[in-house]
Design a protein around this motif. Structure first.
Motif, PDB file in Angstrom:
ATOM      1  N   PRO A   1      16.184  12.097  -5.679  1.00 46.65           N
ATOM      2  CA  PRO A   1      16.475  11.983  -4.240  1.00 46.65           C
ATOM      3  C   PRO A   1      15.745  10.815  -3.584  1.00 46.65           C
ATOM      4  CG  PRO A   1      16.176  14.278  -4.824  1.00 46.65           C
ATOM      5  CD  PRO A   1      15.809  13.480  -6.038  1.00 46.65           C
ATOM      6  N   MET A   2      14.459  10.613  -3.935  1.00 46.42           N
ATOM      7  CA  MET A   2      13.703   9.499  -3.366  1.00 46.42           C
ATOM      8  C   MET A   2      14.286   8.168  -3.838  1.00 46.42           C
ATOM      9  SD  MET A   2      11.456   8.017  -1.583  1.00 46.42           S
ATOM     10  CE  MET A   2      10.610   9.454  -0.912  1.00 46.42           C
ATOM     11  N   THR A   3      14.596   8.087  -5.137  1.00 44.72           N
ATOM     12  CA  THR A   3      15.164   6.863  -5.687  1.00 44.72           C
ATOM     13  C   THR A   3      16.511   6.562  -5.045  1.00 44.72           C
ATOM     14  OG1 THR A   3      14.051   7.293  -7.793  1.00 44.72           O
ATOM     15  CG2 THR A   3      15.846   5.693  -7.805  1.00 44.72           C
ATOM     16  N   ASN A   4      17.316   7.587  -4.821  1.00 42.66           N
ATOM     17  CA  ASN A   4      18.610   7.393  -4.168  1.00 42.66           C
ATOM     18  C   ASN A   4      18.447   6.858  -2.749  1.00 42.66           C
ATOM     19  OD1 ASN A   4      20.104   8.247  -6.364  1.00 42.66           O
ATOM     20  ND2 ASN A   4      20.178  10.388  -5.697  1.00 42.66           N
ATOM     21  N   GLU A   5      17.370   7.249  -2.091  1.00 43.94           N
ATOM     22  CA  GLU A   5      17.097   6.730  -0.744  1.00 43.94           C
ATOM     23  C   GLU A   5      16.867   5.219  -0.801  1.00 43.94           C
ATOM     24  OE1 GLU A   5      13.455   6.892   2.474  1.00 43.94           O
ATOM     25  OE2 GLU A   5      13.863   8.698   1.291  1.00 43.94           O
ATOM     26  N   PHE A   6      16.100   4.777  -1.799  1.00 40.73           N
ATOM     27  CA  PHE A   6      15.855   3.352  -1.968  1.00 40.73           C
ATOM     28  C   PHE A   6      17.158   2.608  -2.274  1.00 40.73           C
ATOM     29  CE2 PHE A   6      11.423   4.672  -3.589  1.00 40.73           C
ATOM     30  CZ  PHE A   6      10.899   4.595  -2.306  1.00 40.73           C
TER      31      PHE A   6
ATOM     32  N   HIS B   1      12.836  -8.718   1.652  1.00 41.37           N
ATOM     33  CA  HIS B   1      11.392  -8.694   1.895  1.00 41.37           C
ATOM     34  C   HIS B   1      10.985  -7.376   2.554  1.00 41.37           C
ATOM     35  CE1 HIS B   1       7.620  -9.496   4.075  1.00 41.37           C
ATOM     36  NE2 HIS B   1       7.365 -10.384   3.120  1.00 41.37           N
ATOM     37  N   GLU B   2      11.715  -6.985   3.580  1.00 42.03           N
ATOM     38  CA  GLU B   2      11.395  -5.744   4.299  1.00 42.03           C
ATOM     39  C   GLU B   2      11.519  -4.535   3.380  1.00 42.03           C
ATOM     40  OE1 GLU B   2      14.149  -5.930   7.495  1.00 42.03           O
ATOM     41  OE2 GLU B   2      12.858  -7.194   8.768  1.00 42.03           O
ATOM     42  N   PHE B   3      12.537  -4.543   2.530  1.00 42.19           N
ATOM     43  CA  PHE B   3      12.724  -3.424   1.604  1.00 42.19           C
ATOM     44  C   PHE B   3      11.562  -3.334   0.620  1.00 42.19           C
ATOM     45  CE2 PHE B   3      13.926  -2.026  -2.628  1.00 42.19           C
ATOM     46  CZ  PHE B   3      14.313  -0.729  -2.366  1.00 42.19           C
ATOM     47  N   LEU B   4      11.147  -4.469   0.057  1.00 43.87           N
ATOM     48  CA  LEU B   4      10.064  -4.447  -0.914  1.00 43.87           C
ATOM     49  C   LEU B   4       8.738  -4.030  -0.271  1.00 43.87           C
ATOM     50  CD1 LEU B   4      10.952  -7.616  -3.028  1.00 43.87           C
ATOM     51  CD2 LEU B   4      11.084  -5.218  -3.758  1.00 43.87           C
ATOM     52  N   VAL B   5       8.503  -4.470   0.964  1.00 41.39           N
ATOM     53  CA  VAL B   5       7.308  -4.038   1.689  1.00 41.39           C
ATOM     54  C   VAL B   5       7.327  -2.522   1.856  1.00 41.39           C
ATOM     55  CG1 VAL B   5       6.142  -4.070   3.931  1.00 41.39           C
ATOM     56  CG2 VAL B   5       6.905  -6.214   2.893  1.00 41.39           C
ATOM     57  N   TYR B   6       8.480  -2.000   2.247  1.00 43.37           N
ATOM     58  CA  TYR B   6       8.641  -0.558   2.441  1.00 43.37           C
ATOM     59  C   TYR B   6       8.443   0.198   1.125  1.00 43.37           C
ATOM     60  CZ  TYR B   6      11.525   3.722   2.695  1.00 43.37           C
ATOM     61  OH  TYR B   6      11.996   4.995   2.582  1.00 43.37           O
ATOM     62  N   LEU B   7       9.005  -0.354   0.051  1.00 51.22           N
ATOM     63  CA  LEU B   7       8.943   0.335  -1.236  1.00 51.22           C
ATOM     64  C   LEU B   7       7.529   0.351  -1.809  1.00 51.22           C
ATOM     65  CD1 LEU B   7      10.248   1.774  -3.558  1.00 51.22           C
ATOM     66  CD2 LEU B   7      11.112  -0.404  -4.415  1.00 51.22           C
ATOM     67  N   ILE B   8       6.841  -0.789  -1.783  1.00 52.60           N
ATOM     68  CA  ILE B   8       5.501  -0.813  -2.386  1.00 52.60           C
ATOM     69  C   ILE B   8       4.494  -0.009  -1.557  1.00 52.60           C
ATOM     70  CG2 ILE B   8       5.955  -3.047  -3.465  1.00 52.60           C
ATOM     71  CD1 ILE B   8       3.861  -4.223  -1.492  1.00 52.60           C
ATOM     72  N   SER B   9       4.738   0.086  -0.245  1.00 45.80           N
ATOM     73  CA  SER B   9       3.815   0.884   0.576  1.00 45.80           C
ATOM     74  C   SER B   9       3.891   2.347   0.176  1.00 45.80           C
ATOM     75  CB  SER B   9       4.132   0.719   2.067  1.00 45.80           C
ATOM     76  OG  SER B   9       5.403   1.268   2.377  1.00 45.80           O
ATOM     77  N   GLY B  10       5.083   2.823  -0.158  1.00 45.34           N
ATOM     78  CA  GLY B  10       5.237   4.211  -0.578  1.00 45.34           C
ATOM     79  C   GLY B  10       4.686   4.472  -1.965  1.00 45.34           C
ATOM     80  N   LEU B  11       4.543   3.398  -2.758  1.00 46.74           N
ATOM     81  CA  LEU B  11       4.046   3.542  -4.127  1.00 46.74           C
ATOM     82  C   LEU B  11       2.579   3.143  -4.264  1.00 46.74           C
ATOM     83  CD1 LEU B  11       7.175   2.033  -5.905  1.00 46.74           C
ATOM     84  CD2 LEU B  11       6.503   4.438  -5.889  1.00 46.74           C
ATOM     85  N   GLU B  12       1.950   2.823  -3.139  1.00 41.62           N
ATOM     86  CA  GLU B  12       0.542   2.425  -3.088  1.00 41.62           C
ATOM     87  C   GLU B  12       0.257   1.150  -3.871  1.00 41.62           C
ATOM     88  OE1 GLU B  12      -2.644   5.118  -3.671  1.00 41.62           O
ATOM     89  OE2 GLU B  12      -2.112   6.350  -1.960  1.00 41.62           O
ATOM     90  N   LEU B  13       1.242   0.260  -3.942  1.00 39.93           N
ATOM     91  CA  LEU B  13       1.018  -1.074  -4.489  1.00 39.93           C
ATOM     92  C   LEU B  13       0.593  -1.989  -3.347  1.00 39.93           C
ATOM     93  CD1 LEU B  13       4.168  -1.357  -6.782  1.00 39.93           C
ATOM     94  CD2 LEU B  13       1.829  -0.806  -7.492  1.00 39.93           C
ATOM     95  N   ASP B  14      -0.001  -3.134  -3.703  1.00 37.60           N
ATOM     96  CA  ASP B  14      -0.512  -4.041  -2.673  1.00 37.60           C
ATOM     97  C   ASP B  14       0.322  -5.308  -2.506  1.00 37.60           C
ATOM     98  OD1 ASP B  14      -2.850  -2.494  -1.957  1.00 37.60           O
ATOM     99  OD2 ASP B  14      -3.657  -3.031  -3.920  1.00 37.60           O
ATOM    100  N   TYR B  15       0.776  -5.873  -3.617  1.00 38.78           N
ATOM    101  CA  TYR B  15       1.446  -7.177  -3.540  1.00 38.78           C
ATOM    102  C   TYR B  15       2.702  -7.218  -4.404  1.00 38.78           C
ATOM    103  CZ  TYR B  15      -2.984  -8.662  -1.502  1.00 38.78           C
ATOM    104  OH  TYR B  15      -4.082  -8.779  -0.704  1.00 38.78           O
TER     105      TYR B  15
END
Length: 245
Positions: free
Chosen positions: A10-15, A29-43
């Motif tokens: 379900p989470m992956t389908n949201e992405f 860019h906005e999508f990747l910022v949103y995605l990495i923030s949810g995965l606790e990545l930094d860059y």
């Protein structure tokens, strides 16, 4: 961090739904910022090259590095000597940075990165010889760093095809529409790739040699080339003409 329950389908389908509406680099860019923030990545650093000739390429570079780092990475062309890039150019499976000798990465990074990073890279191999990679990283001293990266890799392996589709959409939106050839121009150019002369193409297509020459000249002009041979190479590299399957 996304817990085990949130990294499910379900989470992956949201992405994936988010990606299917992407039409600009800013949205990627906005999508990747949103995605990495949810995965606790930094860059993240996304770089894709699109060949327009045998010696020239267009580039798409999207990242969230601090601006000076981003500029140095582009100006100094560090990616050309990065061992991670070398790996990605020859493989399709992701690679954790730890698989590369630390001394090699240190020589490449030369202290450019703002933190002692740990991460992974996902190769991108697209149509028309396009090639790229998506680097994702987090601070190596972050608690549960290995777990964070493993969870993130699971998600990115699923969504990467959709990211590639989004890249292709953005590329097509910015593509020079003046380069679009007519069906007849493509036919003539395709037969030219087989070494056929204008006279031979005329007999194959049932038209005059003058007509074939006209179409080939038009195709050459639209592709902004100086002669037929350059036009053939550019048409193949950019996917204007494709082999029959």
């Amino acid at each position: 961090m996304l817990d085990q329950g949130r990294t499910n389908m379900p989470m992956t389908n949201e992405f994936i739904k988010e990606l299917q509406n992407v039409t600009t680099e800013k949205q990627i860019h906005e999508f990747l910022v949103y995605l990495i923030s949810g995965l606790e990545l930094d860059y993240f650093l996304l770089k894709v090259s699109f060949p327009i000739s045998m010696i020239k390429s267009d580039f798409m570079i999207i990242d969230n590095y601090p601006q000076p780092v981003s500029q140095l990475y582009q100006i100094e062309n560090i990616l050309k000597t990065d061992p991670i890039v070398d790996y990605c150019s020859k493989n399709h499976s992701p690679i954790f940075w730890g698989k590369v000798a630390p001394s090699e990465l240190k020589d490449i990074n030369r202290g450019l990165f703002p933190v002692n990073q740990s991460g992974f890279a996902v190769p991108l191999h697209g149509p028309m010889a396009s090639f790229g990679m998506l680097n994702l990283s987090t601070g190596a001293d972050k608690p549960n760093c290995d777990h964070i990266l493993s969870e993130a890799l699971t998600v990115f392996q699923i969504v990467m095809p959709y990211i590639q589709d989004a890249i292709a959409t953005v590329r097509s939106e910015s593509y020079d529409h003046k380069m679009q050839l007519t069906c007849r121009e493509i036919e003539c150019l395709t037969w030219a790739t087989e070494g056929k002369s204008a006279w031979e193409i005329a007999h194959i297509l049932g038209c005059s040699e003058r007509t074939v020459t006209f179409h080939l000249n038009n195709a050459t002009a639209k592709l902004k080339c100086t002669n037929r041979y350059q036009a053939i190479a550019k048409a193949i590299l950019t996917g204007v003409i494709l082999p029959n399957s």
